[in-house]
Design a protein around this motif. Sequence first.
Motif, PDB file in Angstrom:
ATOM      1  N   ARG A  83       0.833  -1.188   0.000  1.00 33.04           N
ATOM      2  CA  ARG A  83       0.000   0.000   0.000  1.00 33.04           C
ATOM      3  C   ARG A  83       0.869   1.239   0.000  1.00 33.04           C
ATOM      4  O   ARG A  83       1.980   1.230   0.532  1.00 33.04           O
ATOM      5  N   GLY A  85       2.734   4.323   1.084  1.00 30.71           N
ATOM      6  CA  GLY A  85       3.146   4.814   2.390  1.00 30.71           C
ATOM      7  C   GLY A  85       3.471   3.726   3.377  1.00 30.71           C
ATOM      8  O   GLY A  85       3.834   4.004   4.504  1.00 30.71           O
ATOM      9  N   VAL A  86       3.311   2.454   3.003  1.00 28.17           N
ATOM     10  CA  VAL A  86       3.592   1.354   3.916  1.00 28.17           C
ATOM     11  C   VAL A  86       4.741   0.551   3.348  1.00 28.17           C
ATOM     12  O   VAL A  86       4.626  -0.013   2.257  1.00 28.17           O
ATOM     13  N   ARG A 300       6.080   3.203  12.499  1.00 27.71           N
ATOM     14  CA  ARG A 300       5.374   3.294  11.217  1.00 27.71           C
ATOM     15  C   ARG A 300       4.260   4.327  11.278  1.00 27.71           C
ATOM     16  O   ARG A 300       4.024   5.060  10.317  1.00 27.71           O
ATOM     17  N   TRP A 301       3.587   4.392  12.421  1.00 29.47           N
ATOM     18  CA  TRP A 301       2.501   5.363  12.557  1.00 29.47           C
ATOM     19  C   TRP A 301       3.034   6.793  12.518  1.00 29.47           C
ATOM     20  O   TRP A 301       2.468   7.668  11.857  1.00 29.47           O
ATOM     21  N   ALA A 303       5.792   7.690  11.077  1.00 29.10           N
ATOM     22  CA  ALA A 303       6.289   7.956   9.723  1.00 29.10           C
ATOM     23  C   ALA A 303       5.150   8.334   8.787  1.00 29.10           C
ATOM     24  O   ALA A 303       5.289   9.222   7.936  1.00 29.10           O
ATOM     25  N   ARG A 304       4.004   7.678   8.914  1.00 25.31           N
ATOM     26  CA  ARG A 304       2.858   8.036   8.067  1.00 25.31           C
ATOM     27  C   ARG A 304       2.334   9.432   8.391  1.00 25.31           C
ATOM     28  O   ARG A 304       1.929  10.173   7.492  1.00 25.31           O
ATOM     29  N   ARG A 305       2.333   9.787   9.653  1.00 25.58           N
ATOM     30  CA  ARG A 305       1.839  11.116  10.021  1.00 25.58           C
ATOM     31  C   ARG A 305       2.792  12.214   9.577  1.00 25.58           C
ATOM     32  O   ARG A 305       2.371  13.345   9.323  1.00 25.58           O
ATOM     33  N   ARG A 307       4.387  12.314   6.779  1.00 25.28           N
ATOM     34  CA  ARG A 307       4.364  12.528   5.325  1.00 25.28           C
ATOM     35  C   ARG A 307       3.271  13.500   4.917  1.00 25.28           C
ATOM     36  O   ARG A 307       2.276  13.633   5.559  1.00 25.28           O
TER      37      ARG A 307
END
Length: 307
Positions: A83, A85-86, A300-301, A303-305, A307
Amino acid sequence: MSSREPSGEPASAPGTGEERAAPDASEERAAADASEERAAADASEERAAADASEERAAADASEERAAADASEERAARPGVGARPGVGARPGVGARWIAALLALALALSLGAIAGVAYQRYAAVHLRELPKVPRCVRGARVALRRPVAVSGTEPRQTASGETVHLTPGEDRAVACALQFDEALARHLAGALAEQAPAQRAARLLELVRDRVPPDPAHDRSASAAYMMASAALRGLPEDAPEVRAAAEALELHHACRFATRRACPTRPSPPALVWLAGVPAALSLLGLFGIGLTASAARYRRWTARRGR
């Protein structure tokens, strides 16, 4: 000399049989040639079918190799096919396997250690049983020093009739409610007037007159409570009284799980340590795996925030 007369039938022409045999041979050769041609055609078709099968097999093998190469390329490039961003998460399967192994070890070894400890505690670390309510009232009455002779008649274990004070008689009446033999021995101990003899009889009551098996734990606890209260009513400066009180406390601590340590109590069996320590380490490992997974998920959380 006889002469053959003409019969009137025409004579067969010479060479007629040979002419019929020649066409038959030609037909046979033609049929043989046709069979050979059909066999050759069939062989050609079989060779063509075999060649086509080989070509299809080669094409399938090429496609499989191409798919395998593509899969390897996707695996070598993290993030492909995932997916947006993952990124790829290597080691997730290994963590799950390690967690399951740690859980299985913790449960199995913990169960073994628990059963071994329960068997040990059932013999050497028994809990204090509940005693009748009258025992607490009898303790209060027995703590008072004896100043006068008793007037209440009671019978001892030897059949002798003794006279007790109202407080002592109350304790014997309480013991009669759950253990008649204990009540008779208690009456004999409370009938003693000399402090040294009275202390010795009270210690004997708890140590020797109550069986050690768990079925008599209630009587043992009640006897200890009443004997210790009666010892407090004796002069504390008498060495016999102090020695009896110390021995009474030690005996009670070795029979039940109390705050006082028992020097003669055996240590837990080795199986408790051999199974319990690995079980505890497995639980710690499982906890560490959980912390690692939680930390990775948090990274990971974040890192997604970001972006």
